[in-house]
Design a protein around this motif. Structure first.
Motif, PDB file in Angstrom:
ATOM      1  N   HIS A  54     -19.081  30.857  65.166  1.00 35.21           N
ATOM      2  CA  HIS A  54     -20.091  30.606  66.186  1.00 35.21           C
ATOM      3  C   HIS A  54     -19.948  29.155  66.637  1.00 35.21           C
ATOM      4  CE1 HIS A  54     -23.031  34.078  65.036  1.00 35.21           C
ATOM      5  NE2 HIS A  54     -21.807  34.486  65.275  1.00 35.21           N
ATOM      6  N   SER A  55     -19.520  28.950  67.862  1.00 37.43           N
ATOM      7  CA  SER A  55     -19.309  27.594  68.359  1.00 37.43           C
ATOM      8  C   SER A  55     -19.479  27.584  69.867  1.00 37.43           C
ATOM      9  CB  SER A  55     -17.905  27.095  67.989  1.00 37.43           C
ATOM     10  OG  SER A  55     -16.907  27.908  68.585  1.00 37.43           O
ATOM     11  N   LEU A  56     -19.608  26.374  70.410  1.00 34.84           N
ATOM     12  CA  LEU A  56     -19.701  26.218  71.855  1.00 34.84           C
ATOM     13  C   LEU A  56     -19.122  24.872  72.254  1.00 34.84           C
ATOM     14  CD1 LEU A  56     -22.355  24.174  72.489  1.00 34.84           C
ATOM     15  CD2 LEU A  56     -23.556  26.219  71.737  1.00 34.84           C
ATOM     16  N   VAL A  57     -18.806  24.754  73.541  1.00 31.76           N
ATOM     17  CA  VAL A  57     -18.205  23.541  74.104  1.00 31.76           C
ATOM     18  C   VAL A  57     -19.096  23.047  75.222  1.00 31.76           C
ATOM     19  CG1 VAL A  57     -16.172  22.563  75.235  1.00 31.76           C
ATOM     20  CG2 VAL A  57     -15.891  24.381  73.531  1.00 31.76           C
ATOM     21  N   THR A  58     -19.311  21.734  75.216  1.00 31.18           N
ATOM     22  CA  THR A  58     -20.104  21.110  76.267  1.00 31.18           C
ATOM     23  C   THR A  58     -19.426  19.810  76.682  1.00 31.18           C
ATOM     24  OG1 THR A  58     -22.314  20.318  76.851  1.00 31.18           O
ATOM     25  CG2 THR A  58     -21.548  19.871  74.629  1.00 31.18           C
ATOM     26  N   VAL A  59     -20.037  19.093  77.611  1.00 34.09           N
ATOM     27  CA  VAL A  59     -19.466  17.846  78.119  1.00 34.09           C
ATOM     28  C   VAL A  59     -20.410  16.696  77.791  1.00 34.09           C
ATOM     29  CG1 VAL A  59     -18.215  19.007  79.964  1.00 34.09           C
ATOM     30  CG2 VAL A  59     -20.536  18.218  80.380  1.00 34.09           C
ATOM     31  N   PRO A  60     -19.923  15.449  77.832  1.00 34.80           N
ATOM     32  CA  PRO A  60     -20.803  14.307  77.561  1.00 34.80           C
ATOM     33  C   PRO A  60     -22.004  14.288  78.502  1.00 34.80           C
ATOM     34  CG  PRO A  60     -18.499  13.633  77.550  1.00 34.80           C
ATOM     35  CD  PRO A  60     -18.513  15.042  78.027  1.00 34.80           C
ATOM     36  N   GLY A  61     -23.131  13.866  77.940  1.00 34.83           N
ATOM     37  CA  GLY A  61     -24.361  13.808  78.712  1.00 34.83           C
ATOM     38  C   GLY A  61     -25.223  15.036  78.576  1.00 34.83           C
ATOM     39  N   SER A  62     -24.759  16.022  77.804  1.00 45.67           N
ATOM     40  CA  SER A  62     -25.565  17.237  77.644  1.00 45.67           C
ATOM     41  C   SER A  62     -26.757  17.005  76.735  1.00 45.67           C
ATOM     42  CB  SER A  62     -24.706  18.366  77.089  1.00 45.67           C
ATOM     43  OG  SER A  62     -24.283  18.053  75.766  1.00 45.67           O
ATOM     44  N   GLY A  63     -26.678  16.009  75.858  1.00 45.60           N
ATOM     45  CA  GLY A  63     -27.762  15.735  74.926  1.00 45.60           C
ATOM     46  C   GLY A  63     -27.799  16.638  73.714  1.00 45.60           C
ATOM     47  N   LEU A  64     -26.829  17.550  73.583  1.00 42.97           N
ATOM     48  CA  LEU A  64     -26.863  18.506  72.466  1.00 42.97           C
ATOM     49  C   LEU A  64     -26.611  17.829  71.124  1.00 42.97           C
ATOM     50  CD1 LEU A  64     -25.050  21.645  73.925  1.00 42.97           C
ATOM     51  CD2 LEU A  64     -27.486  21.290  73.548  1.00 42.97           C
ATOM     52  N   LEU A  65     -25.819  16.750  71.127  1.00 46.17           N
ATOM     53  CA  LEU A  65     -25.469  16.091  69.873  1.00 46.17           C
ATOM     54  C   LEU A  65     -26.178  14.760  69.686  1.00 46.17           C
ATOM     55  CD1 LEU A  65     -21.611  16.771  69.688  1.00 46.17           C
ATOM     56  CD2 LEU A  65     -23.473  17.998  68.556  1.00 46.17           C
ATOM     57  N   ASP A  66     -27.169  14.471  70.527  1.00 46.62           N
ATOM     58  CA  ASP A  66     -27.842  13.170  70.423  1.00 46.62           C
ATOM     59  C   ASP A  66     -28.592  13.037  69.105  1.00 46.62           C
ATOM     60  OD1 ASP A  66     -26.833  12.597  72.852  1.00 46.62           O
ATOM     61  OD2 ASP A  66     -28.707  12.817  73.974  1.00 46.62           O
ATOM     62  N   ASP A  67     -29.216  14.098  68.632  1.00 45.09           N
ATOM     63  CA  ASP A  67     -29.991  14.034  67.391  1.00 45.09           C
ATOM     64  C   ASP A  67     -29.274  14.709  66.237  1.00 45.09           C
ATOM     65  OD1 ASP A  67     -32.062  12.771  68.754  1.00 45.09           O
ATOM     66  OD2 ASP A  67     -32.868  14.708  69.410  1.00 45.09           O
ATOM     67  N   ALA A  68     -28.003  15.053  66.403  1.00 41.17           N
ATOM     68  CA  ALA A  68     -27.263  15.766  65.361  1.00 41.17           C
ATOM     69  C   ALA A  68     -26.336  14.801  64.629  1.00 41.17           C
ATOM     70  CB  ALA A  68     -26.454  16.907  65.975  1.00 41.17           C
ATOM     71  N   ASP A  69     -25.798  15.289  63.515  1.00 45.12           N
ATOM     72  CA  ASP A  69     -24.806  14.537  62.765  1.00 45.12           C
ATOM     73  C   ASP A  69     -23.459  14.751  63.437  1.00 45.12           C
ATOM     74  OD1 ASP A  69     -26.821  13.969  60.905  1.00 45.12           O
ATOM     75  OD2 ASP A  69     -26.465  15.892  59.916  1.00 45.12           O
ATOM     76  N   VAL A  70     -22.839  13.653  63.870  1.00 44.17           N
ATOM     77  CA  VAL A  70     -21.675  13.746  64.748  1.00 44.17           C
ATOM     78  C   VAL A  70     -20.470  13.075  64.095  1.00 44.17           C
ATOM     79  CG1 VAL A  70     -20.736  13.149  67.015  1.00 44.17           C
ATOM     80  CG2 VAL A  70     -23.138  13.770  66.788  1.00 44.17           C
ATOM     81  N   PHE A  71     -19.321  13.725  64.223  1.00 48.49           N
ATOM     82  CA  PHE A  71     -18.043  13.132  63.857  1.00 48.49           C
ATOM     83  C   PHE A  71     -17.288  12.878  65.151  1.00 48.49           C
ATOM     84  CE2 PHE A  71     -19.387  15.682  60.292  1.00 48.49           C
ATOM     85  CZ  PHE A  71     -19.126  14.867  59.204  1.00 48.49           C
ATOM     86  N   THR A  72     -16.801  11.666  65.316  1.00 44.33           N
ATOM     87  CA  THR A  72     -16.135  11.288  66.553  1.00 44.33           C
ATOM     88  C   THR A  72     -14.671  10.968  66.292  1.00 44.33           C
ATOM     89  OG1 THR A  72     -18.190  10.388  67.458  1.00 44.33           O
ATOM     90  CG2 THR A  72     -16.135   9.732  68.528  1.00 44.33           C
ATOM     91  N   ASP A  73     -13.763  11.718  66.937  1.00 47.82           N
ATOM     92  CA  ASP A  73     -12.339  11.404  66.954  1.00 47.82           C
ATOM     93  C   ASP A  73     -12.008  10.826  68.322  1.00 47.82           C
ATOM     94  OD1 ASP A  73     -12.288  12.508  64.459  1.00 47.82           O
ATOM     95  OD2 ASP A  73     -11.232  14.345  65.044  1.00 47.82           O
ATOM     96  N   HIS A  74     -10.797  10.290  68.427  1.00 47.12           N
ATOM     97  CA  HIS A  74     -10.355   9.742  69.710  1.00 47.12           C
ATOM     98  C   HIS A  74      -8.943  10.229  70.016  1.00 47.12           C
ATOM     99  CE1 HIS A  74     -13.646   6.880  68.910  1.00 47.12           C
ATOM    100  NE2 HIS A  74     -13.715   6.765  70.234  1.00 47.12           N
ATOM    101  N   LEU A  75      -8.764  10.717  71.252  1.00 51.78           N
ATOM    102  CA  LEU A  75      -7.430  11.018  71.741  1.00 51.78           C
ATOM    103  C   LEU A  75      -6.800   9.729  72.254  1.00 51.78           C
ATOM    104  CD1 LEU A  75      -8.056  14.317  73.752  1.00 51.78           C
ATOM    105  CD2 LEU A  75      -7.301  14.070  71.388  1.00 51.78           C
TER     106      LEU A  75
END
Length: 873
Positions: free
Chosen positions: A204-225
């Motif tokens: 169960h997963s989904l894809v969104t774009v920056p500015g959606s606010g879905l991960l603002d209050d979540a625990d986030v792991f950030t990688d960089h291309l």
């Protein structure tokens, strides 16, 4: 043209003629060679498809970027070139054990453009559960390929999302629907996956774009291309490793550095070694089966060609020319059948690869991939196996009496008893391997290798065993006596037939004993969390009280909540926990260190009755413990509070000492194992508040056993409530071994039937003169059928019985590491090993399947045979 080439050309022409003339025998040998080759091709193709290499997965990992960088922290990093294996501990980075700052990567790669890729989890209202979220700017060219669409398009705004096929299927989401996320509705514009080129059907997963606010209050792991013209080299990777970064570089994955330039501690590690070893053992076992099954067919074919081969010798050909004529047939049939088997395997593989994920839950395969070296090796091995199977018959016919063959007189049957000393040595080596390295953890390869050695050793001993069996056949009825005599006299034909059945049954016996023992160990080690039949209600998103009341009203029972000391929380890296546990070294007699927070009345609802003194201890700020050994010399119990972060680090916060009293905190007797306890210690809610001990009321227990209808009513009431609830009923150990046993019986039965009936058919062809003699002296059709059935029974019983004896030791050896519970032994409970013999499987293979083979042979055998002239001998 050289003389050797001319001789082989003549031999191949003769072989082609004989193959055409004996179509039935040729088809049988071709099936014996081609079917195993087909199985190997299908097996290796499934393995290659399942093994998604880092290079195959580059589009889903990097998109179009040169590299992808992950922040690890905790010091310098070591990694393999693929960026899969590795870890910290290689020394301190410039920031010690802290995570590198956000600007460190850009400073290390000043000429590169960095595209953030954020991943975390959020809650979707339709499923009321957590789902994985990828947040990435899909408009960036470097991100092309990160998201693999199966339908629709990529999101363009924060109000649009792409959902996974598993989420769409489970929740009935379609393109154009809206889902509640982050406090507002989002439109589903596509269906697709990310992270891997293989689609996980249940994810169960989904894809969104920056500015959606879905991960603002979540625990986030950030990688960089990393986007730049120059490739990220291995030197760049190692430089970033020293700063605390893990790197997947396109250039390094496609062109790995030499082992001398890699990290020494990771050079020897290869995650494919075990797969290669298992595959080598499987291929070796299949080749052995081909040799053992095809050997009798070549032996019978050679007897049918005795006169033709004798003419070669009479015309001046030497023994080498006769051998060459037989071996040429083996090469022709082996290569032809191997190539046909490979073609059929390649034709079947796509359908099997497509069927496996649908038939087996939680199975994910990558893009279709063929292991071409393995396909070529399978064809060559098929030809080699056929060649080896024909060696002994070719040698025997080359040494035959030419005059006897030309006049049709039967040659004297061989009486060799094999190579008993070599067989005993191989059996000893195999057993030693099984019971030394095989009984250690991870000894499956040693057991498999030892099993093959024992099987080969028993093959050398089989003629000696057949000679002994022949002496026991005098008291048997006529059909069995004839079958035993024929089996004993024709050892060149009987030995490989019996050995083929034996090899199959030996492997199945070892698997059956190991599998049954492992299952029995799991059954015995099952620990009851609650009394049998008890239903527990849990709440993950808040207090359980409201849900417990609604569930109780729906089912007509009482759900009693209690609290558990501790608290879920979050940290910078992700989700963390605050745990509260009893500080003691003597807790091995229980399965928990939890501290419950409850009143005496709530404990009564969980089946725990307190004395007035114990209830008073609880009300006056003390603690109840499950045993006197949990109290110190002053009658006090110490509760420790510590914080555990998502990366596994823990920090002691403080300890609290309370007056304690021992009490029976058991919830009731269970069929096996320890009586479950509500907790290792219990304190009252007011005590937890006074001592600033955090707790959550997340569990509630039903006061009676719920019927199926009551459970349905409970679940129906919970579907109408907000939050995330679940119910679980303690039903004891529910797994069964029936399916595995049936599969073993089915596989073993088919293998024994094929081997037995093939060998029986060959034996009847070879024994046709004897059966003709019986008919000439008055034996009826029933006698011929009885002889055919007896031949199948004798071959099947001998092969299966030997297989059970041979497979017993490897099975016991494999069961030891599987069923030895070292942790249990350290705690004082039985640590194993557990040995369970599936007698039903073994008896079926030894007695029932040969009887079925005998019945099939009797039905399929012609009752009347043409009478032929027998020459005086």
């Amino acid at each position: 043209m050289s003389a050797a080439r001319a001789r082989w050309r003549l031999a191949l022409r003769m072989a082609r003629r004989d193959v055409r003339r004996s179509k039935g025998r040729s088809a049988l040998i071709a099936a014996m060679v081609g079917v195993p080759v087909m199985i190997v091709v299908v097996l290796t193709t499934v393995i290659a498809t399942d093994d998604i290499t880092a290079e195959e997965n580059l589009p889903a990992t990097l998109g179009q970027a040169a590299a992808r960088v992950s922040v690890v922290g905790g010091g310098a990093v070591t990694q393999d070139p693929e960026g899969i294996a590795g870890g910290t501990g290689a020394g301190e980075s410039p920031w010690g054990t802290e995570r590198p700052p956000a600007s460190a990567l850009q400073e290390a790669l000043p000429e590169a453009t960095l595209v953030p890729v954020r991943a975390g989890r959020t809650t979707i209202s339709r499923s009321r559960g957590a789902v994985d979220v990828l947040e990435v700017d899909v408009a960036e060219p470097a991100t092309e390929g990160l998201v693999m669409l199966s339908d629709g398009r990529l999101p363009r705004t924060g109000d649009e999302v792409v959902v996974s096929p598993g989420l769409a299927g489970d929740d009935g989401v379609q393109i154009g629907d809206t889902v509640g996320l982050g406090g507002r509705e989002r439109e589903v514009v596509g269906i697709g996956t990310y992270d891997s080129v293989a689609t996980s059907p249940g994810r169960h997963s989904l894809v969104t774009v920056p500015g959606s606010g879905l991960l603002d209050d979540a625990d986030v792991f950030t990688d960089h291309l990393v986007v730049r013209d120059a490739p990220v080299t291995w030197d760049d990777v190692k430089r970033l490793n020293r700063l605390g970064f893990m790197v997947v570089s396109r250039s390094v994955v496609e062109n790995p550095p030499p082992k001398s330039a890699q990290y020494p501690e990771l050079v020897e590690w290869d995650r494919h070694d075990a797969e290669r070893e298992v595959l080598a053992i499987v291929v070796t076992a299949i080749v052995l089966q081909v040799v053992l099954l095809a050997g009798p067919a070549f032996a019978v074919g050679v007897r049918r060609q005795r006169r033709d081969l004798a003419l070669v010798a009479a015309a001046g050909g030497g023994p080498a020319d006769v051998r060459r004529a037989v071996l040429a047939q083996a090469l022709l049939l082996g290569l032809g059948a191997g190539a046909l088997g490979a073609v059929l395997g390649l034709a079947l593989s796509p359908a099997i690869v497509a069927l496996i994920p649908r038939a087996v839950d939680d199975t994910v395969l990558g893009p279709y991939d063929v292991m071409w070296p393995a396909v070529l090796a399978a064809v060559v091995l098929g030809a080699v196996a056929a060649f080896l199977a024909a060696l002994v018959p070719a040698r025997q016919v080359a040494n035959q009496e030419v005059s006897a063959a030309l006049t049709g007189r039967p040659s004297r049957p061989g009486r060799r008893n094999g190579w008993p000393l070599v067989g005993l040595a191989l059996v000893a080596v195999g057993l030693a391997l099984c019971f030394t390295r095989g009984v250690r953890p991870g000894g499956e390869i040693a057991v498999a290798s030892g099993t093959i050695a024992v099987v080969l050793g028993t093959v050398f001993l089989t003629p000696l065993v057949l000679a002994g069996v022949g002496r026991l056949g005098r008291a048997l009825p006529l059909p069995l006596r004839l079958a035993v005599r024929d089996t004993t006299r024709q050892r060149a034909r009987s030995t490989p037939a019996v050995a083929a059945v034996m090899a199959t049954v030996a492997g199945l016996t070892a698997l059956a004993i190991a599998g049954a023992s492992d299952f029995e160990q799991e059954r015995r080690s099952y620990t009851f969390a609650y009394p049998l039949g008890t239903t527990m209600l849990s709440e993950e998103s808040g207090p359980v009280d409201t849900a417990a009341q609604a569930a109780g009203e729906a089912a007509g029972v009482t759900f009693t909540p209690i609290g558990t000391a501790g608290q879920r929380g979050s940290d910078a890296a992700g989700e963390g926990w605050i745990d509260v546990a009893v500080e003691t070294e003597d807790w091995g007699r229980w399965d928990t260190r939890e501290v419950a927070v409850a009143t005496p009345e709530e404990l009564a609802g969980w089946g725990i009755e307190l004395t007035p003194e114990q209830g008073e201890t609880l009300r006056t700020g003390g603690a109840l413990v499950a045993g006197p050994s949990l109290l110190d010399g002053d009658g006090r119990v110490t509760l420790g509070t510590y914080e555990e972060t998502s990366d596994g680090a823990s920090e002691d916060l403080r300890t609290v000492a309370l007056d304690g009293s021992a009490a029976d905190l058991g919830m009731g007797a269970v069929p096996q194992g320890r009586e479950p306890v509500v907790a290792l210690a219990v304190i009252a809610p007011q005590t937890a508040q006074a001592q600033a001990i955090p707790y959550e009321r997340s569990r509630a227990l039903a006061d009676s056993t719920l019927t199926a209808q009551q459970l349905r009513d409970v679940r129906a009431s919970l579907r109408e409530m907000p939050g995330l609830q679940s119910t679980w009923t303690e039903r004891g150990f529910q797994e069964t071994f029936t399916l595995q046993l049936l599969l073993l019986i089915g596989a073993g039965g088919i293998a024994v039937l094929i081997g037995t009936l093939s060998a029986t058919g060959l034996a009847l062809v070879d024994a046709r003169p004897d059966l003709t003699t019986l008919a000439s002296v008055g034996a009826g059709p029933r006698t011929r059928r009885a002889v055919a059935a007896a031949q199948a029974v004798v071959l099947g019983v001998l092969g299966a019985a030997l297989g059970v004896v041979v497979g017993f030791a490897p099975g016991l050896a494999a069961a030891r590491p599987l069923t030895t519970d070292r942790w249990g032994a350290l705690e004082g409970s039985p640590g194993g090993p557990v040995i369970d013999i599936p007698w039903a499987v073994l008896v079926t293979l030894v007695l029932v399947v040969p009887m079925i083979a005998g019945a099939v042979a009797a039905v399929a055998t012609r009752g009347r045979v043409p009478l032929t002239r027998r020459l005086a001998q």
